[in-house]
Design an enzyme around this catalytic site. Structure first.
Site, mmCIF file in Angstrom:
data_model
loop_
_atom_site.group_PDB
_atom_site.id
_atom_site.type_symbol
_atom_site.label_atom_id
_atom_site.label_comp_id
_atom_site.label_asym_id
_atom_site.label_seq_id
_atom_site.Cartn_x
_atom_site.Cartn_y
_atom_site.Cartn_z
ATOM 1 N N HIS A 546 0.838 -1.198 0.000
ATOM 2 C CA HIS A 546 0.000 0.000 0.000
ATOM 3 C C HIS A 546 0.875 1.251 0.000
ATOM 4 O O HIS A 546 0.803 2.089 0.899
ATOM 5 C CB HIS A 546 -0.941 -0.016 1.209
ATOM 6 C CG HIS A 546 -1.885 -1.160 1.220
ATOM 7 N ND1 HIS A 546 -2.643 -1.517 2.323
ATOM 8 C CD2 HIS A 546 -2.217 -2.049 0.239
ATOM 9 C CE1 HIS A 546 -3.381 -2.570 2.021
ATOM 10 N NE2 HIS A 546 -3.143 -2.905 0.768
ATOM 11 N N HIS A 590 -7.269 -1.154 2.573
ATOM 12 C CA HIS A 590 -6.424 -1.482 1.428
ATOM 13 C C HIS A 590 -6.624 -0.410 0.351
ATOM 14 O O HIS A 590 -7.714 0.142 0.193
ATOM 15 C CB HIS A 590 -6.760 -2.871 0.920
ATOM 16 C CG HIS A 590 -6.453 -3.931 1.937
ATOM 17 N ND1 HIS A 590 -5.540 -4.939 1.721
ATOM 18 C CD2 HIS A 590 -6.913 -4.112 3.206
ATOM 19 C CE1 HIS A 590 -5.462 -5.706 2.797
ATOM 20 N NE2 HIS A 590 -6.291 -5.222 3.722
#
Length: 617
Positions: A546, A590
């Site tokens: 990420h 996410h």
């Protein structure tokens, strides 16, 4: 050619001693020139000298932008991608962890550190990034989350009007074709291009994990709905049991759109800037051994990601002036490009062993009958999104606040790190470390599951810098994990919650127990003490891919900002950055979904700025 016939052909040619070897051979066969999906947009052999918009990168953001901008029939759009198109094997959700080993991955490494990534070769974390049509939405594990409403309200509070949760929610709904049966109808989008669904396959430990979290007080939630705090089976970017990348969702149906050109296997090496006017006028790229240039009448849009976009800006003269001069690059605009790097990490390999149930080991998964079930019915273990099954969000500061802002996440995986041979390579483990931790359970083919305890709102910040003025030399990546001790404290809280859930009643029937082999390098700490888990976190520092923040969005008065609230690069005309790099702070979830949302919103901003959105309404 279909999945089963491909596998059957390979099995007929070669005898394999282990089931997973047949899949590896299949991957190699496809990667070396197997049948491309018939919907894939062709790469333009010859391109024009000039387009209205040139988009750099066909990933999670770039594919969206190409689709939306080319909706304006009077506009010409060129989409440039460094990698190839997709192929059939990329459709299979369970194949996710195999994809990192092929040429669709930029395959970065972090700078060696003595404070993190200590269990990995040369003390370096491996950073896979998509180098393919669809970008990291082809390489990722397909987990779809929006994050928390406070994430976006915080973006707006930082001086970015138009980015509050109320502002971005319509764009999440715009991108979603949500078929999750218990999704909150007040929040879920139903008519967008990207399918959001539950994976069809679940292990018993996934069901036990949800039951355990609920037994310990967590509600079952649609974490993309009104409240995020709680537990859920994962919502994924899968359609009919197959991966739904942004390339598939946004570009596959555009064969008749003649104003959109795609150039694959072409690496952009520089943004062409007019120094007199401080305007982006085009790009230079490398294809098949030659350099080419193309002009942009209206705008150049960087969608190369949190590593690629700052790298290109700095190579082109936009970045920290003194740093650019050190590499022989004349600065055009002095901006803090490459700073503010953020990521979610998890203390990897938190392994639990079980009895009396089957989990995702290679001997259970990689069987021809499972692939046949996937082909015929879109069911079975090959529909699992790389083994990721359930997810739970917790706010440790306000544990009883149903509307809280989670500071950690527990991501449950339906197998152990020893369950597949690729994990040792994917996480870059030192062989001796991996063998000591997982060698025995690998030899015994022991069933088990893994929990990744993610730090959702890290305070540590890293940086991307140039290694050279050569565009083909990778930049230096210093994630600076755990520079703020708060992050280690959150990691320990998350680990303790995972252990607590493993001891709850739903797991007792499977005799779930924590693997208690000490992490090499942490033997001097008492096992299960806070200091041991902090050491463990510094060693098995798993990136969750990420990567955000390196071209931070903020007002010109913010000395840490690179782009404004309309994603225009400060001080440069005709140049925007639209990808995960513009996030001021990483969302508590996410990041693939938020990146697609940014592209949807960015496309509308461009249409507004060029007076096309109002004309089309």
């Amino acid at each position: 050619m279909q999945y089963v016939s491909l596998v059957a052909g390979i099995l007929g040619m070669v005898s394999f001693s282990r089931p997973q070897d047949s899949l590896l051979a299949l991957l190699g066969f496809l990667q070396d020139g197997g049948e491309r999906l018939t919907h894939e947009l062709p790469s333009q052999r010859a391109i024009r000298d000039e387009y209205d918009f040139v988009i750099v990168g066909a990933g999670s953001a770039g594919s969206v932008l190409a689709s939306r901008l080319s909706e304006v029939g009077d506009w010409s759009v060129l989409l440039i991608e460094a990698g190839p198109g997709e192929n059939l094997i990329m459709d299979i959700p369970m194949a996710a962890h195999y994809l990192q080993g092929f040429n669709i991955n930029w395959d970065y490494r972090t700078k060696p550190s003595e404070r993190y990534c200590l269990a990995f070769k040369n003390n370096q974390c491996r950073f896979p990034r998509g180098k393919v049509m669809g970008g990291s939405s082809v390489l990722n594990y397909m987990i779809y989350t929006r994050g928390n409403r406070r994430d976006y309200d915080r973006w707006a509070q930082l001086g970015n009007p138009g980015w509050s949760y109320a502002d971005v929610l319509p764009y999440f709904r715009k991108l979603e074709h949500n078929v999750v049966p218990d999704a909150d109808p007040a929040y879920a989008g139903k008519r967008g291009p990207l399918t959001i669904s539950y994976p069809a396959y679940r292990t018993n430990v996934a069901k036990a994990f949800v039951a355990a979290a609920m037994a310990k007080g967590a509600p079952y939630v649609d974490y993309n709905g009104a409240s995020q705090i709680g537990v859920s089976f994962i919502q994924s970017t899968t359609k009919d049991g197959k991966r739904d990348s942004t390339n598939a969702a946004y570009l596959y149906d555009l064969h008749g759109r003649t104003n959109l050109h795609v150039k694959k296997q072409s690496q952009v090496t520089k943004i062409v800037l007019d120094r007199a006017t401080k305007r982006a006028t085009g790009v230079r790229f490398y294809h098949a051994g030659k350099f080419y240039s193309v002009r942009a009448r209206r705008e150049v849009i960087l969608s190369a990601g949190a590593i690629g976009s700052p790298h290109l800006l700095m190579l082109s003269g936009v970045g920290p002036a003194e740093h650019l001069r050190q590499h022989g690059i004349k600065p055009l605009v002095d901006l803090p490009v490459g700073y503010n790097f953020q990521d979610h990490t998890a203390a990897g390999g938190l392994t639990f062993l079980v009895n009396a149930t089957q989990t995702m080991t290679h001997s259970h998964i990689f069987r021809l009958e499972n692939l046949m079930q996937f082909q015929a019915h879109s069911r079975g273990p090959f529909t699992s999104i790389g083994g990721c099954e359930t997810i739970a969000f917790y706010d440790s500061e306000r544990p009883h606040d149903a509307g809280g802002w989670p500071d950690y996440e527990l991501l449950q995986i339906g197998g152990t790190v020893a369950g597949d041979l690729t994990y040792e390579q994917n996480f870059n483990y030192k062989p001796d470390t991996f063998q000591r931790l997982y060698g025995d359970i690998r030899r015994r083919d022991q069933d088990g599951f893994t929990v990744f305890p993610l730090i959702l709102r890290p305070r540590s910040r890293g940086r991307i810098t140039l290694n050279s003025s050569n565009p083909f030399t990778y930049p230096i990546i210093e994630p600076n994990y755990f520079s703020d001790p708060y992050d280690l404290d959150i990691s320990v809280r998350a680990i303790r919650k995972a252990i607590e859930l493993s001891q709850a009643e739903p797991f007792r029937r499977y005799s779930a127990r924590l693997l208690e082999i000490p992490m090499p390098g942490c033997e001097n700490y008492l096992f299960d003490s806070d200091e041991y888990w902090k050491c463990f976190s510094r060693h098995a520092t798993y990136t969750i891919y990420h990567h955000v923040g390196t071209c931070k969005m903020g007002p010109r008065s913010d000395r840490t900002a690179v782009v404004d609230a309309r994603l225009r690069v400060h001080g440069v005309k005709g140049l925007r950055v639209i990808d995960a790099s513009i996030m001021p702070e990483v969302p508590a979830g996410h990041t693939n979904g938020p990146t697609i949302m940014i592209a949807e919103k960015g496309a509308d901003m461009i249409k507004e700025d060029w007076n096309e959105l109002s004309r089309r309404r």
